[in-house]
Design an enzyme around this catalytic site. Structure first.
Site, PDB file in Angstrom:
ATOM      1  N   ASP A  68       0.903  11.951   6.096  1.00  0.00           N
ATOM      2  CA  ASP A  68      -0.431  11.405   5.773  1.00  0.00           C
ATOM      3  C   ASP A  68      -1.275  11.117   6.992  1.00  0.00           C
ATOM      4  O   ASP A  68      -2.460  10.800   6.856  1.00  0.00           O
ATOM      5  CB  ASP A  68      -0.251  10.115   4.967  1.00  0.00           C
ATOM      6  CG  ASP A  68       0.372  10.398   3.616  1.00  0.00           C
ATOM      7  OD1 ASP A  68       1.425   9.816   3.300  1.00  0.00           O
ATOM      8  OD2 ASP A  68      -0.174  11.261   2.904  1.00  0.00           O
ATOM      9  N   HIS A 110       8.725   6.435   7.697  1.00  0.00           N
ATOM     10  CA  HIS A 110       9.158   7.199   6.523  1.00  0.00           C
ATOM     11  C   HIS A 110      10.559   6.752   6.153  1.00  0.00           C
ATOM     12  O   HIS A 110      11.386   6.457   7.015  1.00  0.00           O
ATOM     13  CB  HIS A 110       9.173   8.709   6.826  1.00  0.00           C
ATOM     14  CG  HIS A 110       9.188   9.548   5.610  1.00  0.00           C
ATOM     15  ND1 HIS A 110      10.342   9.837   4.925  1.00  0.00           N
ATOM     16  CD2 HIS A 110       8.184  10.127   4.928  1.00  0.00           C
ATOM     17  CE1 HIS A 110      10.044  10.596   3.884  1.00  0.00           C
ATOM     18  NE2 HIS A 110       8.747  10.772   3.847  1.00  0.00           N
TER      19      HIS A 110
HETATM   20  C1  SDX Z   1       4.807   9.411   1.814  1.00  0.00           C
HETATM   21  O1  SDX Z   1       9.494   9.422   0.285  1.00  0.00           O
HETATM   22  C2  SDX Z   1       8.751  10.423   0.595  1.00  0.00           C
HETATM   23  O2  SDX Z   1       9.213  11.518   0.818  1.00  0.00           O
HETATM   24  C3  SDX Z   1       7.245  10.139   0.625  1.00  0.00           C
HETATM   25  C4  SDX Z   1       6.382  11.253   1.141  1.00  0.00           C
HETATM   26  C5  SDX Z   1       6.371  12.433   0.190  1.00  0.00           C
HETATM   27  O3  SDX Z   1       6.038  13.538   0.639  1.00  0.00           O
HETATM   28  O4  SDX Z   1       6.572  12.207  -1.035  1.00  0.00           O
HETATM   29  O5  SDX Z   1       6.836  11.679   2.412  1.00  0.00           O
HETATM   30  C6  SDX Z   1       4.918  10.793   1.276  1.00  0.00           C
HETATM   31  O6  SDX Z   1       4.771   8.485   1.051  1.00  0.00           O
HETATM   32  C7  SDX Z   1       4.801   9.208   3.301  1.00  0.00           C
HETATM   33  C8  SDX Z   1       4.751   7.690   3.705  1.00  0.00           C
HETATM   34  C9  SDX Z   1       3.293   7.226   3.639  1.00  0.00           C
HETATM   35  N1  SDX Z   1       3.215   5.763   3.798  1.00  0.00           N
HETATM   36  C10 SDX Z   1       2.681   5.201   4.913  1.00  0.00           C
HETATM   37  O7  SDX Z   1       2.310   5.823   5.898  1.00  0.00           O
HETATM   38  C11 SDX Z   1       2.541   3.680   4.826  1.00  0.00           C
HETATM   39  C12 SDX Z   1       3.046   3.042   6.136  1.00  0.00           C
HETATM   40  N2  SDX Z   1       4.488   3.257   6.179  1.00  0.00           N
HETATM   41  C13 SDX Z   1       5.345   2.225   5.656  1.00  0.00           C
HETATM   42  O8  SDX Z   1       4.854   1.404   4.682  1.00  0.00           O
HETATM   43  C14 SDX Z   1       6.819   2.587   5.627  1.00  0.00           C
HETATM   44  O9  SDX Z   1       7.100   3.216   6.793  1.00  0.00           O
HETATM   45  C15 SDX Z   1       7.321   3.419   4.460  1.00  0.00           C
HETATM   46  C16 SDX Z   1       6.982   2.815   3.145  1.00  0.00           C
HETATM   47  C17 SDX Z   1       6.781   4.799   4.530  1.00  0.00           C
HETATM   48  C18 SDX Z   1       8.852   3.485   4.588  1.00  0.00           C
HETATM   49  O10 SDX Z   1       9.323   2.219   4.422  1.00  0.00           O
HETATM   50  P1  SDX Z   1      10.920   1.905   4.416  1.00  0.00           P
HETATM   51  O11 SDX Z   1      11.731   3.113   4.559  1.00  0.00           O
HETATM   52  O12 SDX Z   1      11.198   1.034   3.254  1.00  0.00           O
HETATM   53  O13 SDX Z   1      11.084   1.172   5.754  1.00  0.00           O
HETATM   54  P2  SDX Z   1      10.946  -0.375   5.899  1.00  0.00           P
HETATM   55  O14 SDX Z   1       9.732  -0.848   5.156  1.00  0.00           O
HETATM   56  O15 SDX Z   1      12.277  -0.980   5.592  1.00  0.00           O
HETATM   57  O16 SDX Z   1      10.624  -0.500   7.468  1.00  0.00           O
HETATM   58  C19 SDX Z   1      11.675  -0.537   8.415  1.00  0.00           C
HETATM   59  C20 SDX Z   1      11.110  -1.418   9.522  1.00  0.00           C
HETATM   60  C21 SDX Z   1      10.548  -2.729   8.991  1.00  0.00           C
HETATM   61  O17 SDX Z   1      10.692  -3.686  10.041  1.00  0.00           O
HETATM   62  P3  SDX Z   1      11.929  -4.763   9.870  1.00  0.00           P
HETATM   63  O18 SDX Z   1      11.729  -5.451   8.520  1.00  0.00           O
HETATM   64  O19 SDX Z   1      13.190  -3.936   9.931  1.00  0.00           O
HETATM   65  O20 SDX Z   1      11.736  -5.699  11.045  1.00  0.00           O
HETATM   66  O21 SDX Z   1       9.997  -0.732  10.141  1.00  0.00           O
HETATM   67  C22 SDX Z   1       8.803  -1.486   9.954  1.00  0.00           C
HETATM   68  C23 SDX Z   1       9.060  -2.466   8.810  1.00  0.00           C
HETATM   69  O22 SDX Z   1       8.285  -3.643   9.003  1.00  0.00           O
HETATM   70  N3  SDX Z   1       7.766  -0.533   9.585  1.00  0.00           N
HETATM   71  C24 SDX Z   1       6.544  -0.515  10.101  1.00  0.00           C
HETATM   72  C25 SDX Z   1       5.910   0.598   9.498  1.00  0.00           C
HETATM   73  N4  SDX Z   1       6.745   1.207   8.661  1.00  0.00           N
HETATM   74  C26 SDX Z   1       7.899   0.502   8.701  1.00  0.00           C
HETATM   75  N5  SDX Z   1       5.929  -1.331  10.982  1.00  0.00           N
HETATM   76  C27 SDX Z   1       4.635  -1.012  11.292  1.00  0.00           C
HETATM   77  N6  SDX Z   1       3.946   0.037  10.773  1.00  0.00           N
HETATM   78  C28 SDX Z   1       4.564   0.865   9.874  1.00  0.00           C
HETATM   79  N7  SDX Z   1       3.909   1.905   9.367  1.00  0.00           N
END
Ligand code: SDX
Length: 432
Positions: free
Chosen positions: A366, A308
Site C-alpha cells: 500500500d 506486514h
Molecule cells: C495489507 O495480510 C495480508 O496479506 C494483507 C495484504 C494483502 O495483500 O491482503 O498484504 C494487504 O493489508 C497490507 C498491510 C496494510 N496496513 C498498513 O500499512 C497499516 C500499518 N501497518 C500495521 O498496522 C501493521 O503493520 C499490520 C496490521 C500490517 C501488521 O500488524 P501485525 O502483524 O499484527 O503486527 P503488530 O501490530 O503485532 O506489530 C508488531 C510491532 C508492534 O510493536 P510492539 O507491540 O511489538 O511493541 O510492530 C509495531 C507494533 O506497534 N508496528 C508498527 C507498525 N506496524 C507494526 N509501528 C509503527 N508503524 C507501523 N506501521
C-alpha cells in the site's frame, strides 16, 4: 512412510498426545489439531491467527522472510513483468496460465459479462453523492445476489463458474459507477473493444461529450496494479470470504463481506491512509516528527503502508510498485511530485531506524500504490476500491477452492471464556 507426529504432554495429568504433522509442498508444515479438543478437552488459543493455518490451498504461496510471493508457482515479479491481469485471473481460477485458445475464450467470456442489469443503476440513486465509494461497492455487490439467481446454487459447478465470471467481469463496472456517481457524472457503459484495464479506465474517466483516448502508459500501470493486488493467501478479507462461504452463503454475499473487511485501514484501507499521512506530513523536514510518533507507545499513530503480518523482510509487490511509480510519473511528465519525494525520504529514514529494523517493518503493497493512483487521476476515496476490484478474483478463487474442498465444513471457532459464572436472575427492584 510413517506419519510424522509431535507429542503434546499435559503436565497436569501426565497424559501425552501424538499429533500428526502435515507437510506442504512449500513452507512450514502444520500440526493437525482437528482432534485436539475431543482428545484433550483443550482448545488452542490464537486470536489473530498468527500461528494458525485455516485451510489447505494451492493458489498462493508467501515466504515472509524471503519476500517471496507465488501465484500457482509463478513469481509475482514475473507475472507483473510478462503477463496481464486477465491471464492472472485465469491462472488463479483454473490453476495454470492459459493456452492461446483458453486465453481468447476467457477474455471473450469476461468481456461479455461486464454489463450490469440496468435496474442495478437504481441502487446508486439511493446513496448520498458524498457516500464513500467503498460503501457503495459493498452494498451494490451484495445486491447482485438479488439479480443473478441463476448463479447462486453453490453446489452446481456451472453456477459457480458463471458467478465467478460475473464477479470478475462486473466489479470494475460497479466500481467505476460508484466513482461517477460520487462526482455527479453519467455512468459510462463498458466497451468490448478494450482490454480489462483499458475498459476500467474508460468507465472511470470517459465523458459523453468527447471520445476517450486510453493512455497506454496509464493502462499498463493499471494492469500491473491489478496484478499486484490480485491475491495474497489467507489475509483478513480472504479469510472473511472463506468463513462467509463456509456457511453456504451465495458468492455475491461472500464477496461483499470481503469488501467490508478490506475497507479497514489496517488492511486494504491503508493505501488511502498512506496518502492522507503523506499529505499530513506535508514536507520532508516534518518526517522525524512522524517517525517519533510511530515509535511512541503512547501514540496510536502508525506509519501507514509499513509493516506486514507475514512479510518480515521486503514486500515483493512494494518493490514492483516503487518502480512502476517512477515509470508512471516519469512517462506522465510529473516531474516533482512532492508526495513521492516525501514517501522516498520516509522510506529511506525508516529503513535506517533501529525501531523499524528491529520490528522488521518494511514498506508494503500500500505504500506506493496511492501515489500511482493519484497520478492516474483517482481521488483517495477510490484507492481501496481499486484494491477490491483487483482482489475480487483472489477472493473468488479462494471461495471456489473452499467450496470444492471435500473436507471443508462450516467455520466455527471456539473461545477462552473469562466472563461471569452462572448466576440467578435479579428482578429490577433488587438492582441498586
Ligand atoms: C495489507 O495480510 C495480508 O496479506 C494483507 C495484504 C494483502 O495483500 O491482503 O498484504 C494487504 O493489508 C497490507 C498491510 C496494510 N496496513 C498498513 O500499512 C497499516 C500499518 N501497518 C500495521 O498496522 C501493521 O503493520 C499490520 C496490521 C500490517 C501488521 O500488524 P501485525 O502483524 O499484527 O503486527 P503488530 O501490530 O503485532 O506489530 C508488531 C510491532 C508492534 O510493536 P510492539 O507491540 O511489538 O511493541 O510492530 C509495531 C507494533 O506497534 N508496528 C508498527 C507498525 N506496524 C507494526 N509501528 C509503527 N508503524 C507501523 N506501521
Amino acid at each position: 512412510m510413517t506419519q510424522e507426529t509431535v507429542t503434546l504432554v499435559d503436565n497436569r495429568t501426565g497424559t501425552s498426545y501424538e499429533l500428526p504433522v502435515l507437510e506442504g509442498s512449500l513452507g512450514p508444515s502444520v500440526i493437525d489439531i482437528r482432534k485436539l479438543y475431543n482428545e484433550t478437552g483443550h482448545f488452542t488459543f490464537d486470536p489473530g491467527y498468527t500461528s494458525t493455518g485455516s485451510c489447505e490451498s494451492k493458489i498462493t504461496f508467501i515466504d515472509g522472510d524471503e519476500g517471496v510471493l507465488l501465484h500457482r508457482g509463478y513469481a509475482i515479479e514475473d507475472l507483473a513483468e510478462h503477463s496481464n491481469f486477465l491471464e492472472v485471473c485465469y491462472l488463479l481460477l483454473y490453476g495454470d496460465l492459459p493456452t492461446p485458445d483458453q486465453r481468447q475464450q476467457f477474455e471473450d467470456t469476461i468481456t461479455h459479462h461486464t454489463m450490469v442489469h440496468e435496474q442495478l443503476t437504481a441502487f446508486y440513486r439511493g446513496f448520498r453523492r458524498d457516500a464513500h465509494p467503498m460503501a457503495i461497492l459493498c452494498g451494490v455487490t451484495g445486491a447482485l445476489s438479488a439479480f443473478y439467481h441463476d448463479s447462486t446454487d453453490i453446489e452446481d459447478p456451472y453456477h459457480r463458474m458463471v458467478a465467478s465470471h460475473r464477479l470478475v467481469a462486473k466489479i470494475p463496472t460497479i466500481a467505476a459507477m460508484a466513482f461517477k456517481y460520487s462526482i455527479g457524472q453519467p455512468f459510462v457503459y463498458p466497451r468490448n473493444d478494450l482490454s480489462y484495464a483499458e475498459n476500467f479506465l474508460q468507465m472511470l474517466f470517459a465523458v459523453p461529450c468527447e471520445p476517450y483516448k486510453v493512455n497506454p502508459v496509464v493502462a499498463k500501470a493499471m494492469d500491473r496494479l491489478l496484478i499486484l493486488h490480485a491475491d495474497h493467501e489467507q489475509n483478513a478479507s480472504t479469510s472473511t470470504v472463506r468463513l462467509a462461504g463456509s456457511s453456504g452463503a451465495n458468492p455475491f454475499a461472500c464477496i461483499a463481506a470481503g469488501i467490508a473487511s478490506l475497507w479497514g485501514p489496517a488492511h486494504g484501507g491503508a493505501n488511502e491512509a498512506v496518502l492522507k499521512m503523506l499529505q499530513e506530513i506535508g514536507s520532508k523536514d516534518r518526517i522525524p516528527e512522524f517517525i517519533a510518533r510511530a515509535k511512541d507507545k503512547n501514540d496510536s499513530f502508525r506509519l501507514m503502508g509499513f509493516g506486514h503480518r507475514v512479510y518480515k523482510n521486503f514486500d515483493p509487490r512494494a518493490q514492483v510498485m516503487r518502480r512502476a511509480c517512477h515509470e508512471v510519473l516519469g512517462e506522465l511528465g510529473i516531474k516533482n511530485e512532492p508526495l513521492l519525494d516525501i514517501a522516498m525520504e520516509l522510506e529511506r529514514i525508516a529503513l535506517q531506524d533501529d525501531y523499524f529494523i528491529e520490528k522488521k517493518l518494511y514498506p508494503n503493497v500500500d505504500f506506493y500504490s496511492g501515489i500511482i493512483l493519484k497520478a492516474i487521476g483517482l481521488p483517495t476515496s477510490m484507492f481501496t476500491v481499486l484494491f477490491a476490484v483487483a482482489r475480487t478474483v483472489g477472493w473468488v478463487a479462494q471461495w471456489k477452492e473452499m467450496i470444492e474442498d471435500p473436507s471443508q465444513k462450516i467455520g466455527r471457532p471456539r473461545q477462552l471464556y473469562t466472563g461471569a459464572a452462572k448466576r440467578p436472575f435479579r428482578p429490577l427492584n433488587e438492582r441498586a
